[in-house]
Design a protein around this motif. Structure first.
Motif, PDB file in Angstrom:
ATOM      1  N   LEU A   1      -5.476   1.086  -6.745  1.00  0.00           N
ATOM      2  CA  LEU A   1      -4.911   2.275  -6.113  1.00  0.00           C
ATOM      3  C   LEU A   1      -5.469   3.561  -6.697  1.00  0.00           C
ATOM      4  CD1 LEU A   1      -1.186   1.156  -5.874  1.00  0.00           C
ATOM      5  CD2 LEU A   1      -2.694   1.615  -3.955  1.00  0.00           C
ATOM      6  N   TYR A   2      -5.597   3.586  -8.023  1.00  0.00           N
ATOM      7  CA  TYR A   2      -5.952   4.858  -8.667  1.00  0.00           C
ATOM      8  C   TYR A   2      -7.294   4.818  -9.395  1.00  0.00           C
ATOM      9  CZ  TYR A   2      -1.001   5.645  -7.828  1.00  0.00           C
ATOM     10  OH  TYR A   2       0.220   5.762  -7.238  1.00  0.00           O
ATOM     11  N   GLY A   3      -7.929   3.659  -9.436  1.00  0.00           N
ATOM     12  CA  GLY A   3      -9.223   3.557 -10.104  1.00  0.00           C
ATOM     13  C   GLY A   3      -9.160   3.777 -11.609  1.00  0.00           C
ATOM     14  N   ARG A   4      -7.981   3.524 -12.216  1.00  0.00           N
ATOM     15  CA  ARG A   4      -7.871   3.704 -13.668  1.00  0.00           C
ATOM     16  C   ARG A   4      -7.289   2.450 -14.307  1.00  0.00           C
ATOM     17  NH1 ARG A   4      -5.488   9.614 -14.956  1.00  0.00           N
ATOM     18  NH2 ARG A   4      -5.345   8.586 -16.962  1.00  0.00           N
ATOM     19  N   THR A   5      -7.729   2.187 -15.527  1.00  0.00           N
ATOM     20  CA  THR A   5      -7.243   0.982 -16.196  1.00  0.00           C
ATOM     21  C   THR A   5      -6.267   1.313 -17.324  1.00  0.00           C
ATOM     22  OG1 THR A   5      -9.157   1.092 -17.631  1.00  0.00           O
ATOM     23  CG2 THR A   5      -9.298  -0.389 -15.737  1.00  0.00           C
ATOM     24  N   ASP A   6      -5.984   2.614 -17.503  1.00  0.00           N
ATOM     25  CA  ASP A   6      -5.165   3.002 -18.663  1.00  0.00           C
ATOM     26  C   ASP A   6      -3.732   3.377 -18.272  1.00  0.00           C
ATOM     27  OD1 ASP A   6      -5.896   5.180 -17.205  1.00  0.00           O
ATOM     28  OD2 ASP A   6      -6.196   6.493 -18.937  1.00  0.00           O
ATOM     29  N   LEU A   7      -3.276   2.881 -17.144  1.00  0.00           N
ATOM     30  CA  LEU A   7      -1.960   3.312 -16.663  1.00  0.00           C
ATOM     31  C   LEU A   7      -0.819   2.395 -17.114  1.00  0.00           C
ATOM     32  CD1 LEU A   7      -3.001   4.443 -13.073  1.00  0.00           C
ATOM     33  CD2 LEU A   7      -2.551   5.874 -15.054  1.00  0.00           C
ATOM     34  N   LEU A   8      -1.161   1.235 -17.644  1.00  0.00           N
ATOM     35  CA  LEU A   8      -0.111   0.328 -18.124  1.00  0.00           C
ATOM     36  C   LEU A   8      -0.377  -0.051 -19.575  1.00  0.00           C
ATOM     37  CD1 LEU A   8       2.375  -1.484 -17.462  1.00  0.00           C
ATOM     38  CD2 LEU A   8       0.759  -3.283 -16.926  1.00  0.00           C
ATOM     39  N   HIS A   9       0.645   0.191 -20.408  1.00  0.00           N
ATOM     40  CA  HIS A   9       0.534  -0.201 -21.817  1.00  0.00           C
ATOM     41  C   HIS A   9       1.696  -1.089 -22.185  1.00  0.00           C
ATOM     42  CE1 HIS A   9      -2.703   2.503 -22.943  1.00  0.00           C
ATOM     43  NE2 HIS A   9      -2.170   3.356 -22.095  1.00  0.00           N
ATOM     44  N   THR A  10       1.454  -2.015 -23.106  1.00  0.00           N
ATOM     45  CA  THR A  10       2.569  -2.821 -23.583  1.00  0.00           C
ATOM     46  C   THR A  10       2.575  -2.804 -25.103  1.00  0.00           C
ATOM     47  OG1 THR A  10       1.176  -4.772 -23.490  1.00  0.00           O
ATOM     48  CG2 THR A  10       2.596  -4.370 -21.605  1.00  0.00           C
ATOM     49  N   ILE A  11       3.765  -2.749 -25.658  1.00  0.00           N
ATOM     50  CA  ILE A  11       3.915  -2.772 -27.109  1.00  0.00           C
ATOM     51  C   ILE A  11       4.969  -3.813 -27.440  1.00  0.00           C
ATOM     52  CG2 ILE A  11       4.405  -1.395 -29.175  1.00  0.00           C
ATOM     53  CD1 ILE A  11       4.334   1.012 -26.934  1.00  0.00           C
ATOM     54  N   ALA A  12       4.673  -4.656 -28.430  1.00  0.00           N
ATOM     55  CA  ALA A  12       5.685  -5.599 -28.882  1.00  0.00           C
ATOM     56  C   ALA A  12       5.891  -5.391 -30.371  1.00  0.00           C
ATOM     57  CB  ALA A  12       5.226  -7.029 -28.598  1.00  0.00           C
ATOM     58  N   GLU A  13       7.047  -4.852 -30.741  1.00  0.00           N
ATOM     59  CA  GLU A  13       7.318  -4.748 -32.174  1.00  0.00           C
ATOM     60  C   GLU A  13       8.809  -4.811 -32.453  1.00  0.00           C
ATOM     61  OE1 GLU A  13       5.471  -1.128 -33.415  1.00  0.00           O
ATOM     62  OE2 GLU A  13       6.860   0.134 -32.316  1.00  0.00           O
TER      63      GLU A  13
ATOM     64  N   GLU B   1       0.820  -1.206   0.000  1.00  0.00           N
ATOM     65  CA  GLU B   1       0.000   0.000   0.000  1.00  0.00           C
ATOM     66  C   GLU B   1       0.860   1.266   0.000  1.00  0.00           C
ATOM     67  OE1 GLU B   1      -3.740   0.059   0.771  1.00  0.00           O
ATOM     68  OE2 GLU B   1      -3.323  -1.791  -0.305  1.00  0.00           O
ATOM     69  N   GLN B   2       2.127   1.047   0.309  1.00  0.00           N
ATOM     70  CA  GLN B   2       2.989   2.173   0.621  1.00  0.00           C
ATOM     71  C   GLN B   2       3.527   2.847  -0.647  1.00  0.00           C
ATOM     72  OE1 GLN B   2       6.267   0.666   2.765  1.00  0.00           O
ATOM     73  NE2 GLN B   2       7.116   2.688   3.151  1.00  0.00           N
ATOM     74  N   LEU B   3       3.678   4.161  -0.579  1.00  0.00           N
ATOM     75  CA  LEU B   3       4.329   4.878  -1.677  1.00  0.00           C
ATOM     76  C   LEU B   3       5.795   5.092  -1.314  1.00  0.00           C
ATOM     77  CD1 LEU B   3       1.714   7.618  -2.599  1.00  0.00           C
ATOM     78  CD2 LEU B   3       2.296   5.578  -3.890  1.00  0.00           C
ATOM     79  N   ILE B   4       6.687   4.753  -2.231  1.00  0.00           N
ATOM     80  CA  ILE B   4       8.109   4.953  -1.942  1.00  0.00           C
ATOM     81  C   ILE B   4       8.760   5.748  -3.076  1.00  0.00           C
ATOM     82  CG2 ILE B   4       8.293   2.817  -0.591  1.00  0.00           C
ATOM     83  CD1 ILE B   4       9.708   1.614  -3.078  1.00  0.00           C
ATOM     84  N   PRO B   5       9.888   6.413  -2.792  1.00  0.00           N
ATOM     85  CA  PRO B   5      10.565   7.156  -3.851  1.00  0.00           C
ATOM     86  C   PRO B   5      11.133   6.196  -4.903  1.00  0.00           C
ATOM     87  CG  PRO B   5      11.469   7.713  -1.679  1.00  0.00           C
ATOM     88  CD  PRO B   5      10.554   6.543  -1.490  1.00  0.00           C
ATOM     89  N   LEU B   6      11.196   6.673  -6.127  1.00  0.00           N
ATOM     90  CA  LEU B   6      11.693   5.843  -7.228  1.00  0.00           C
ATOM     91  C   LEU B   6      13.094   5.308  -6.939  1.00  0.00           C
ATOM     92  CD1 LEU B   6      11.443   4.717 -10.082  1.00  0.00           C
ATOM     93  CD2 LEU B   6      12.163   6.919 -10.967  1.00  0.00           C
ATOM     94  N   LYS B   7      13.909   6.142  -6.273  1.00  0.00           N
ATOM     95  CA  LYS B   7      15.296   5.680  -6.064  1.00  0.00           C
ATOM     96  C   LYS B   7      15.355   4.446  -5.161  1.00  0.00           C
ATOM     97  CE  LYS B   7      16.718   8.916  -2.378  1.00  0.00           C
ATOM     98  NZ  LYS B   7      15.652   9.950  -2.355  1.00  0.00           N
TER      99      LYS B   7
ATOM    100  N   GLY C   1      -4.500  10.256   1.092  1.00  0.00           N
ATOM    101  CA  GLY C   1      -5.546   9.739   1.960  1.00  0.00           C
ATOM    102  C   GLY C   1      -6.346   8.658   1.267  1.00  0.00           C
ATOM    103  N   ILE C   2      -6.530   8.830  -0.035  1.00  0.00           N
ATOM    104  CA  ILE C   2      -7.323   7.854  -0.764  1.00  0.00           C
ATOM    105  C   ILE C   2      -6.548   6.544  -0.909  1.00  0.00           C
ATOM    106  CG2 ILE C   2      -8.321   7.342  -3.015  1.00  0.00           C
ATOM    107  CD1 ILE C   2      -9.004  10.311  -3.220  1.00  0.00           C
ATOM    108  N   ILE C   3      -5.247   6.698  -1.155  1.00  0.00           N
ATOM    109  CA  ILE C   3      -4.436   5.496  -1.335  1.00  0.00           C
ATOM    110  C   ILE C   3      -4.345   4.685  -0.054  1.00  0.00           C
ATOM    111  CG2 ILE C   3      -2.078   4.713  -1.683  1.00  0.00           C
ATOM    112  CD1 ILE C   3      -1.814   6.569  -3.879  1.00  0.00           C
ATOM    113  N   ASN C   4      -4.172   5.390   1.039  1.00  0.00           N
ATOM    114  CA  ASN C   4      -3.945   4.670   2.285  1.00  0.00           C
ATOM    115  C   ASN C   4      -5.220   4.224   2.978  1.00  0.00           C
ATOM    116  OD1 ASN C   4      -1.211   4.747   2.054  1.00  0.00           O
ATOM    117  ND2 ASN C   4      -1.040   6.722   3.069  1.00  0.00           N
ATOM    118  N   ARG C   5      -6.302   4.451   2.288  1.00  0.00           N
ATOM    119  CA  ARG C   5      -7.567   4.114   2.901  1.00  0.00           C
ATOM    120  C   ARG C   5      -7.630   2.659   3.254  1.00  0.00           C
ATOM    121  NH1 ARG C   5     -12.535   6.068  -0.437  1.00  0.00           N
ATOM    122  NH2 ARG C   5     -11.543   4.692  -1.884  1.00  0.00           N
TER     123      ARG C   5
END
Lengths: 245, 356
Positions: free
Chosen positions: B323-335, B211-217, B352-356
């Motif tokens: 987490l975000y209620g969206r389905t368009d956050l991941l795309h894959t392309i194979a070419e 559930e936790q958000l962490i820095p990219l590094k 607040g919404i994420i940690n709910r």
């Protein structure tokens, strides 16, 4: 002198077995292979008595490799974690080594082989003949034409047709005959994209362009390449179920 | 589906039951009336009429309770229904008997005299039907509730187990241990190094809370451990190019969200090929998103890339949706032999919404 081959795509994994083998003077390590294709070539040329075979390897798996061999040698499988494979091994009493491989366990396997090499070899054949090799669903089909090995990814298949004791696999690139039954493919191809619509046909459903009535109470499918495939009475509801998910 | 099945089955059972109740009731009443000296024809008709009316009343209360059963605090309602139904049905049976035997005054007066008894008997029948139904329905609800609860618990347990196994990646773990065994003899220093890396990696895997958000590094550091181990296993075949802007390093993302994408890249890029390969991780920033691209080569002849279908990719999609209620956050392309996973992480998102 027993001729042996090591087949694993990880150099370090091979080095362990190579090290263990130095203590068995009666076994001669002929070659180490990095992948399945290399192994097929080496097996056909060197005719080893015993192979150490990793299951998860690039291009073709250890199982696929065995299936295209005419006369597979005795096999000791090596694997890290293959839940389904282990069940099949246990059922057919085939010997396998779990990674990390201990010297003790390795020696047991060698002793078992040396005790009766022919019986040991037969166990592997029995495993293969029973189609006991567990896969999720086939991702590719391997076909041997003479000495050439052809890999057919299942997503290039259009349909499969029964042809006496063979199955004719029609792909976007051409047709291939293989000595198997249609029922085998019905079982092992992903049923959400392949449907057995007739005693003699399995169709890849995204290749169907339309379905039309044909004769009395029956239908036929017109494929994108204009092939016409008969649909049987029992095949039609299966096809509809696959379309409707 | 199951619901419909049950409601198809039950009416027959209910009808049979009431048929039996009707027969027993009528037979008993007929016996009683004959005992008190009523002629057979009269006692027969009387019994049939009363039996029918009272059984009907019981049937009505059964159905009423099937569709609406008051809470425990409102059980008095049921008593009121039962009383009303008893009154009504006694009255109805009176009217019917009056209509069937208009001229037989002796008989009518006998019926009138026996009214309190008839009322009591009817009250007993309808009341016990109501009690039986209340008990039956309560038990049924309890069973259904228990079953749902145990199903849900079983599902949760299985999911947890699956997650745990997924996190530990037995295949990766055992293969790494095997490599360590190999190194102990030939390169003990490197073996030690690998033990530490593997431990750090496992610790990180176990520590991270989904559930936790962490820095990219931090996420990249964790992935680095994983990649270092794979590099030891596969030698110089694997090259990883990380091209991430400095500013992006502090942007946050859900812990372990990149891991499955990288595993996927390794699986198809490294495990399933024999050549030297390079895996690329690139970042891009915008006002609302941190965008990450993971690229790997694949062998189109060996494993057809199935965009977004493998378990790893599906689980990432699912998590992003939760987490975000969206389905368009991941795309894959194979070419052209390159598989690209593109993931967008919304920034400045209400925590607040994420940690709910």
């Amino acid at each position: 002198m027993i001729k042996a081959l090591l087949i694993d795509d990880e150099p370090l994994a091979r080095s362990i077995l190579r090290d263990y083998l130095t203590e068995h003077k009666q076994i001669k390590l002929l070659q180490e292979c990095n992948d399945g294709f290399e192994a097929i070539k080496a097996i056909n040329e060197l005719k080893p008595d015993l192979i150490f075979l990793d299951i998860q390897m690039p291009k073709i798996t250890g199982f696929e490799l065995l299936e295209v061999l005419d006369d597979p040698p005795a096999v000791i499988f090596t694997t890290a974690f293959e839940e389904y494979a282990l069940k099949a091994f246990e059922k057919h009493a085939v010997d396998y080594l779990l990674k990390p491989i201990s010297k003790k366990r390795f020696q047991q396997a060698i002793e078992k082989y040396l005790f009766n090499p022919q019986a040991f070899k037969n166990q592997t054949n029995r495993l293969l003949n029973h189609n006991a090799i567990p896969e999720k669903f086939l991702e590719r089909i391997l076909i041997k034409k003479g000495s050439v090995l052809k890999v057919i990814p299942v997503n290039t298949i259009v349909f499969l047709a029964a042809d006496d004791d063979y199955v004719n696999i029609h792909t976007l690139e051409g047709d291939y005959l293989i000595n198997r039954t249609l029922t085998y493919y019905e079982k092992n191809l992903d049923p959400s994209s392949f449907v057995r619509v007739h005693r003699s046909f399995i169709v890849k459903i995204d290749q169907i362009q339309r379905i039309e009535p044909y004769e009395k109470e029956s239908y036929r499918a017109i494929l994108k390449d204009d092939t016409r495939i008969n649909i049987s009475k029992t095949g039609y509801p299966k096809l509809m179920a696959a379309f409707g998910n | 589906m199951k619901e419909g099945f049950e409601s198809n089955e039950k009416p027959y059972f209910v009808l049979w039951t009431f048929g039996v109740v009707f027969l027993i009731w009528s037979a008993a009443q007929m016996f009683l009336l004959s005992w008190y000296g009523l002629p057979l024809s009269q006692s027969f008709l009387d019994s049939i009429v009363s039996g029918l009316v009272f059984t009907l009343a019981s049937f009505i209360i059964t159905n009423a309770l099937r569709f609406y059963q008051p809470n425990k605090e409102k059980y008095s309602y049921i008593l009121i229904w039962v009383l009303l139904l008893t009154l009504l049905s006694t009255y109805l049976s009176m009217v019917l008997i009056n209509w069937l035997f208009p001229v037989d005054f002796a008989y009518i007066s006998f019926v009138k005299a026996s009214l309190p008894l008839r009322f009591l008997a009817a009250f007993f029948l309808i009341g016990s039907t109501a009690i039986f139904n209340v008990l039956w329905n309560t038990q049924k609800h309890r069973n259904e509730f228990e079953k749902r609860k145990s199903d849900a618990e079983k599902l949760a347990r299985e999911a947890e187990l699956f997650n745990l196994r997924q996190q530990l990646q037995p295949h990766f773990l055992f293969n790494s241990l095997n490599s360590i065994v190999a190194l102990i003899g030939s390169k003990p220093q490197q073996a030690k190094e690998m033990v530490f890396q593997l431990s750090d990696f496992l610790r990180g895997t176990l520590r991270n809370d989904n559930e936790q958000l962490i820095p990219l590094k931090d996420e990249l550091e964790h992935l680095e451990l994983y990649l270092e181990i794979e590099k030891i296993r596969f030698g110089h075949r694997l090259e990883v190019l990380v091209d991430v802007q400095k500013e992006a390093m502090d942007m946050t993302l859900p812990a372990m969200i990149i891991q499955p994408l990288l595993e996927n890249a390794i699986k198809y890029g490294l495990y399933d090929t024999t050549d030297d390969i390079s895996i690329q991780i690139q970042s891009e920033m915008s006002a609302q998103f941190l965008e990450l691209k993971i690229k790997n080569p694949y062998d189109p002849n060996s494993s057809p890339p199935k965009s977004g279908s493998g378990f790893g990719l599906r689980s990432v999609k699912r998590r992003l949706f939760l987490l975000y209620g969206r389905t368009d956050l991941l795309h894959t392309i194979a070419e052209n032999g390159i598989f690209t996973a593109l993931i967008k992480i919304p920034q400045n998102y209400d925590k607040g919404i994420i940690n709910r």
